[in-house]
Design a protein around this motif. Structure first.
Motif, PDB file in Angstrom:
ATOM      1  N   SER A  55       0.823  -1.201   0.000  1.00  0.00           N
ATOM      2  CA  SER A  55       0.000   0.000   0.000  1.00  0.00           C
ATOM      3  C   SER A  55       0.857   1.250   0.000  1.00  0.00           C
ATOM      4  CB  SER A  55      -0.932   0.006   1.212  1.00  0.00           C
ATOM      5  OG  SER A  55      -1.721   1.153   1.229  1.00  0.00           O
ATOM      6  N   MET A  56       1.965   1.228   0.786  1.00  0.00           N
ATOM      7  CA  MET A  56       2.842   2.386   0.855  1.00  0.00           C
ATOM      8  C   MET A  56       3.492   2.656  -0.491  1.00  0.00           C
ATOM      9  SD  MET A  56       4.634   1.722   4.541  1.00  0.00           S
ATOM     10  CE  MET A  56       5.737   3.124   4.364  1.00  0.00           C
ATOM     11  N   VAL A  57       3.947   1.615  -1.160  1.00  0.00           N
ATOM     12  CA  VAL A  57       4.574   1.790  -2.463  1.00  0.00           C
ATOM     13  C   VAL A  57       3.568   2.345  -3.469  1.00  0.00           C
ATOM     14  CG1 VAL A  57       5.613   0.565  -4.405  1.00  0.00           C
ATOM     15  CG2 VAL A  57       6.333   0.034  -2.074  1.00  0.00           C
ATOM     16  N   ARG A  58       2.337   1.794  -3.420  1.00  0.00           N
ATOM     17  CA  ARG A  58       1.302   2.263  -4.337  1.00  0.00           C
ATOM     18  C   ARG A  58       0.981   3.730  -4.099  1.00  0.00           C
ATOM     19  NH1 ARG A  58      -2.105  -1.277  -3.167  1.00  0.00           N
ATOM     20  NH2 ARG A  58      -3.516  -0.112  -1.808  1.00  0.00           N
ATOM     21  N   ALA A  59       0.902   4.144  -2.817  1.00  0.00           N
ATOM     22  CA  ALA A  59       0.603   5.540  -2.496  1.00  0.00           C
ATOM     23  C   ALA A  59       1.699   6.457  -3.001  1.00  0.00           C
ATOM     24  CB  ALA A  59       0.452   5.690  -0.985  1.00  0.00           C
ATOM     25  N   ALA A  60       2.965   6.059  -2.782  1.00  0.00           N
ATOM     26  CA  ALA A  60       4.075   6.882  -3.245  1.00  0.00           C
ATOM     27  C   ALA A  60       4.067   7.009  -4.754  1.00  0.00           C
ATOM     28  CB  ALA A  60       5.392   6.282  -2.765  1.00  0.00           C
ATOM     29  N   ALA A  61       3.719   5.920  -5.438  1.00  0.00           N
ATOM     30  CA  ALA A  61       3.692   5.937  -6.893  1.00  0.00           C
ATOM     31  C   ALA A  61       2.625   6.885  -7.412  1.00  0.00           C
ATOM     32  CB  ALA A  61       3.452   4.526  -7.423  1.00  0.00           C
ATOM     33  N   VAL A  62       1.479   6.891  -6.752  1.00  0.00           N
ATOM     34  CA  VAL A  62       0.397   7.785  -7.180  1.00  0.00           C
ATOM     35  C   VAL A  62       0.857   9.224  -7.126  1.00  0.00           C
ATOM     36  CG1 VAL A  62      -1.851   8.688  -6.567  1.00  0.00           C
ATOM     37  CG2 VAL A  62      -1.480   6.235  -6.610  1.00  0.00           C
ATOM     38  N   PHE A 449       5.128  25.534   2.654  1.00  0.00           N
ATOM     39  CA  PHE A 449       4.790  24.400   3.514  1.00  0.00           C
ATOM     40  C   PHE A 449       4.051  23.412   2.632  1.00  0.00           C
ATOM     41  CE2 PHE A 449       4.788  27.938   6.680  1.00  0.00           C
ATOM     42  CZ  PHE A 449       5.844  27.484   7.454  1.00  0.00           C
ATOM     43  N   ASP A 450       4.668  22.287   2.328  1.00  0.00           N
ATOM     44  CA  ASP A 450       4.039  21.348   1.412  1.00  0.00           C
ATOM     45  C   ASP A 450       4.625  19.962   1.614  1.00  0.00           C
ATOM     46  OD1 ASP A 450       6.567  21.824   0.369  1.00  0.00           O
ATOM     47  OD2 ASP A 450       5.906  21.979  -1.699  1.00  0.00           O
ATOM     48  N   GLY A 451       4.045  19.002   0.905  1.00  0.00           N
ATOM     49  CA  GLY A 451       4.522  17.631   1.017  1.00  0.00           C
ATOM     50  C   GLY A 451       3.571  16.668   0.338  1.00  0.00           C
ATOM     51  N   SER A 452       3.578  15.450   0.806  1.00  0.00           N
ATOM     52  CA  SER A 452       2.730  14.401   0.258  1.00  0.00           C
ATOM     53  C   SER A 452       2.005  13.705   1.403  1.00  0.00           C
ATOM     54  CB  SER A 452       3.556  13.391  -0.544  1.00  0.00           C
ATOM     55  OG  SER A 452       4.526  12.775   0.289  1.00  0.00           O
ATOM     56  N   GLY A 453       1.134  12.798   1.055  1.00  0.00           N
ATOM     57  CA  GLY A 453       0.390  12.100   2.099  1.00  0.00           C
ATOM     58  C   GLY A 453      -0.256  10.835   1.579  1.00  0.00           C
ATOM     59  N   VAL A 454      -0.779  10.084   2.512  1.00  0.00           N
ATOM     60  CA  VAL A 454      -1.504   8.868   2.169  1.00  0.00           C
ATOM     61  C   VAL A 454      -2.817   8.844   2.935  1.00  0.00           C
ATOM     62  CG1 VAL A 454       0.487   7.455   1.580  1.00  0.00           C
ATOM     63  CG2 VAL A 454      -0.264   7.571   3.947  1.00  0.00           C
ATOM     64  N   TRP A 455      -3.801   8.210   2.316  1.00  0.00           N
ATOM     65  CA  TRP A 455      -5.064   7.919   2.976  1.00  0.00           C
ATOM     66  C   TRP A 455      -4.962   6.512   3.558  1.00  0.00           C
ATOM     67  CZ3 TRP A 455      -8.219  11.706   3.938  1.00  0.00           C
ATOM     68  CH2 TRP A 455      -8.327  12.781   3.061  1.00  0.00           C
ATOM     69  N   ALA A 548     -10.298   8.348  -5.667  1.00  0.00           N
ATOM     70  CA  ALA A 548     -10.443   7.234  -4.733  1.00  0.00           C
ATOM     71  C   ALA A 548      -9.096   6.612  -4.393  1.00  0.00           C
ATOM     72  CB  ALA A 548     -11.363   6.169  -5.324  1.00  0.00           C
ATOM     73  N   GLY A 549      -8.014   7.111  -4.974  1.00  0.00           N
ATOM     74  CA  GLY A 549      -6.693   6.572  -4.688  1.00  0.00           C
ATOM     75  C   GLY A 549      -6.236   6.892  -3.283  1.00  0.00           C
ATOM     76  N   ASP A 550      -5.086   6.325  -2.892  1.00  0.00           N
ATOM     77  CA  ASP A 550      -4.640   6.497  -1.518  1.00  0.00           C
ATOM     78  C   ASP A 550      -3.415   7.382  -1.388  1.00  0.00           C
ATOM     79  OD1 ASP A 550      -2.819   4.773  -2.612  1.00  0.00           O
ATOM     80  OD2 ASP A 550      -3.271   3.093  -1.285  1.00  0.00           O
ATOM     81  N   GLY A 551      -3.039   8.122  -2.431  1.00  0.00           N
ATOM     82  CA  GLY A 551      -1.935   9.059  -2.331  1.00  0.00           C
ATOM     83  C   GLY A 551      -2.370  10.457  -2.709  1.00  0.00           C
ATOM     84  N   PHE A 552      -1.721  11.479  -2.154  1.00  0.00           N
ATOM     85  CA  PHE A 552      -2.058  12.856  -2.493  1.00  0.00           C
ATOM     86  C   PHE A 552      -0.852  13.762  -2.255  1.00  0.00           C
ATOM     87  CE2 PHE A 552      -3.442  12.221   1.927  1.00  0.00           C
ATOM     88  CZ  PHE A 552      -2.876  13.301   2.590  1.00  0.00           C
TER      89      PHE A 552
END
Length: 692
Positions: A55-62, A449-455, A548-552
């Motif tokens: 899941s973590m890899v998929r989120a990072a890829a998104v 102030f920025d970055g990435s995230g996961v659901w 509906a993906g898990d990365g942002f």
């Protein structure tokens, strides 16, 4: 035990709220211990064990693919599809200054003369604009309801009249009825000190309590537009007009319906609830229903003793309003599950007066400020939600069903089930600046102030994704599920609104004066100021083709306060050209894609107001104040149409020491009249579109 504060308090309150507001609106939440005592990590920390490696890899890829393609990444200041790694604030000062050039009258939709900060005891609007009070607390809307009489008010009368302290507003079309629309309003809470003469808070009467029950809830009322002026007036006794109160029937639906955690002595099925409480903001669905967030429901319950009671802020002693004296369901010692039946998102069909509103358990239970959906490309609703508490979280729900188009009975019945099946997620944010955030609000070296995230998934149907919790427990104790998976602790996430044009999601983080105090979480990149009294707005981007993906990706769009304060930030726009703003609360979009922000608890010495800000183009970050509200009031709603702005003026006159006998405001009806919350419409005198 929860402390009850005196009405005349010298203690500082969060933002600019009065002690009276804090007492009746949220049960002095800011003076209680922070309910979130979990030791989960904060933004910028590494997720450990919350997600599978896959899941973590998929989120990072998104996030990586989205950033490279520009479809989901946050666009640059020109509003194009550049990756968010090209921040406006990193541009040379001359380039930033150039962004303020061009048309002197503002972005399309925001071409009005800003209202300056003020303390007027009225609704103050720009030059060239007019207004009217659409409907007030106590105005009759149902057949047989009497005209409002403060000295002879009864619970029966109130149940047919517009409720108290209007908050969320939705204005829906009414096909077949010329110049009419359907107005839906939340009624968040009651302030008995301003409702009843000689009110004794230690000894309320049954009649006062029952009037308060009837003043809570929701109102549906058809309104008529005046063809010549643009004003709106209620259509009394229309067949769609409706009142739902703290004693009305509601249905519990979704995966937790019927759970033993929701059963009481009065309802052994766990699917039928009396009442909705503390409805704050909400949302309007693409299928024509409205959503209503039950927020500070905890304050109505007494004698809480469990760990879950404490996590939700339920008092160990008596409640402020003493409702437990008149109905056992408000006594947690007698009915420990009754509080579990509140804190949900309620769905209402305003076009069907026989529809029993539904509490949607698939969306989780917490202090819902709002719930606003958008659709994926394949037609599935995605609902964004904030939990309005210091150091709590924001969430999304992704339905497993697709919306059916049309207004046929079959389509309507299907769409009424969309929010009962899907996956509930909580957000985890990570900053991308290598240096530590120092809590001052100083921008990192990369200029944003920025970055990435996961659901992080919490539950899907009857399947829990949280170790040690059943699915029922995840839905009923969603805060605890967020604690367990290490969600990011935020500065009071309130309204969450996706842009209908770009799909970017805007999260209003109102304030958090506990940030950085001894023993409390310190600043991080998403919440960059300690002792944060002014708040910020976060901008989040998911894959436009698949929200509906898990990365942002995320960044702070606005860091509120006095523009002269070096800790403030307005998307890189020249700060000498913006209005000061404090404590963003509700957000909405106008037809041109601009974000409008209402405030709650202005800490800059001015009254609360409504602001518009461009979120794309050369003027991105240009923020202008459109109106201010009267003494003691908060700006709620809002609704921005092409030719009309609606705001809910909540708790006017709610100033420390105020009462019916000693009013602090004479709005809306003038001196000698009872102060009454109301809905206000604003339009251009020349009949043209707002802000063009």
């Amino acid at each position: 035990m929860r402390r009850l504060l005196p009405l005349l308090s010298t203690k500082p309150h969060a933002g600019g709220r009065s002690a009276l507001t804090c007492r009746y609106r949220c049960g002095d939440a800011c003076f209680q211990e922070v309910p979130n005592t979990s030791g989960n990590e904060y933004a910028g920390d590494i997720i450990a064990g919350a997600l599978s490696r896959r899941s973590m890899v998929r989120a990072a890829a998104v996030v990586t693919v989205a950033t490279a393609a520009g479809t989901a990444a946050l666009a640059g200041p020109d509003g194009g599809s550049r990756a968010h790694a090209a921040p406006a604030a990193a541009a040379p000062a001359t380039a930033a200054a150039a962004r303020g050039r061009g048309r002197a009258d503002g972005a399309r939709g925001l071409r009005f003369t800003p209202v300056p900060p003020n303390v007027n005891d009225r609704v103050t609007v720009p030059a060239g604009y007019a207004q009217n009070v659409v409907i007030r607390w106590g105005d009759p809307i149902l057949r047989g309801a009497p005209a409002f009489n403060a000295e002879k008010q009864t619970a029966k009368a109130q149940a047919g009249q517009f409720g108290y302290n209007n908050d969320f507003l939705s204005l829906l079309p009414l096909p077949g009825e010329r110049r009419r629309q359907v107005l839906v309003a939340n009624h968040e809470y009651t302030d008995e000190m301003l409702m009843f003469r000689k009110y004794d808070p230690e000894n309320p009467t049954r009649e006062q309590v029952e009037i308060a029950w009837a003043a809570h809830g929701l109102s549906v009322v058809v309104v008529q537009e005046d063809r010549l002026t643009g004003s709106l007036t209620p259509v009394n006794r229309h067949h769609l007009n409706r009142r739902l109160t703290a004693t009305s029937l509601f249905e519990v639906t979704g995966p937790a319906a019927g759970s033993p955690l929701l059963r009481t002595s009065a309802d052994r099925t766990g699917v039928r609830v009396r009442g909705t409480l503390n409805n704050c903001a909400g949302g309007t669905t693409p299928w024509g229903t409205t959503l209503h967030g039950e927020e500070n429901f905890n304050q109505y319950f007494a004698n809480g003793a469990s760990e879950t009671d404490r996590r939700y802020g339920i008092a160990a002693g008596p409640s402020e309003r003493k409702w437990e004296r008149f109905d056992r369901r408000f006594d947690a010692a007698l009915e420990p599950n009754e509080s579990h039946r509140h804190g949900w998102v309620v769905e209402l069909d305003p076009y069907d007066p026989d529809f029993i509103p539904r509490k949607r358990t698939a969306l989780g239970r917490f202090k819902h400020e709002a719930a606003q959906p958008r659709l994926t490309d394949d037609g599935r609703p995605v609902v964004y939600m904030g939990d309005d508490e210091r150091f709590d979280y924001f969430y999304k729900f992704v339905s497993s069903k697709r919306m059916k188009k049309g207004t046929s009975r079959a389509a309507r019945e299907h769409n009424r089930t969309l929010l009962d099946e899907g996956t509930l997620y909580v957000a985890k944010l990570s900053g991308d600046s290598p240096e530590a955030v120092d809590g001052s609000g100083r921008l990192p070296d990369d200029g944003e102030f920025d970055g990435s995230g996961v659901w992080i998934p919490l539950a899907t149907g009857d399947v829990s994704h949280v170790p040690g919790m059943t699915a029922d427990e995840v839905y009923v104790f969603t805060r605890i599920a967020g604690d367990k998976v290490g969600a990011t602790k935020m500065d009071r996430p309130e309204d969450v609104e996706p842009s209908p044009r770009t799909g970017r999601v805007y999260v209003a983080l109102t304030n958090n004066t506990d940030r950085g105090k001894p023993g409390k979480p310190g600043a991080d990149e998403a919440n960059p100021r300690n002792l944060n009294k002014h708040g910020q707005i976060l901008e989040l981007a998911e894959n436009w083709d698949d929200p509906a993906g898990d990365g942002f990706a995320w960044r702070l769009f606005l860091v509120a306060g006095d523009p002269k304060d070096p800790s403030t930030y307005f998307a890189g726009f020249p700060k000498e050209k913006v209005s000061p703003i404090s404590c963003p609360d509700n957000v909405a979009f106008d037809p041109y894609g601009n974000l409008w922000i209402s405030t709650d608890g202005n800490k800059l010495g001015s009254h609360d107001g409504l602001f518009g800000v461009a979120v794309h183009g050369e003027r991105r970050g240009e923020l202008k104040q459109f109106l201010t509200v009267p003494t003691g009031a908060e700006t709620c709603g809002p609704v921005i149409q092409e030719r009309r702005v609606l705001v809910a003026v909540q708790h006017p006159g709610e100033v420390d020491g105020a009462s019916v006998e000693k009013p602090a405001s004479s709005w809306p009806d003038g001196p000698g009249k009872l102060v009454r919350p109301a809905v206000v419409a604003v339009w251009r005198r020349d009949g043209r579109e707002i802000g063009v």
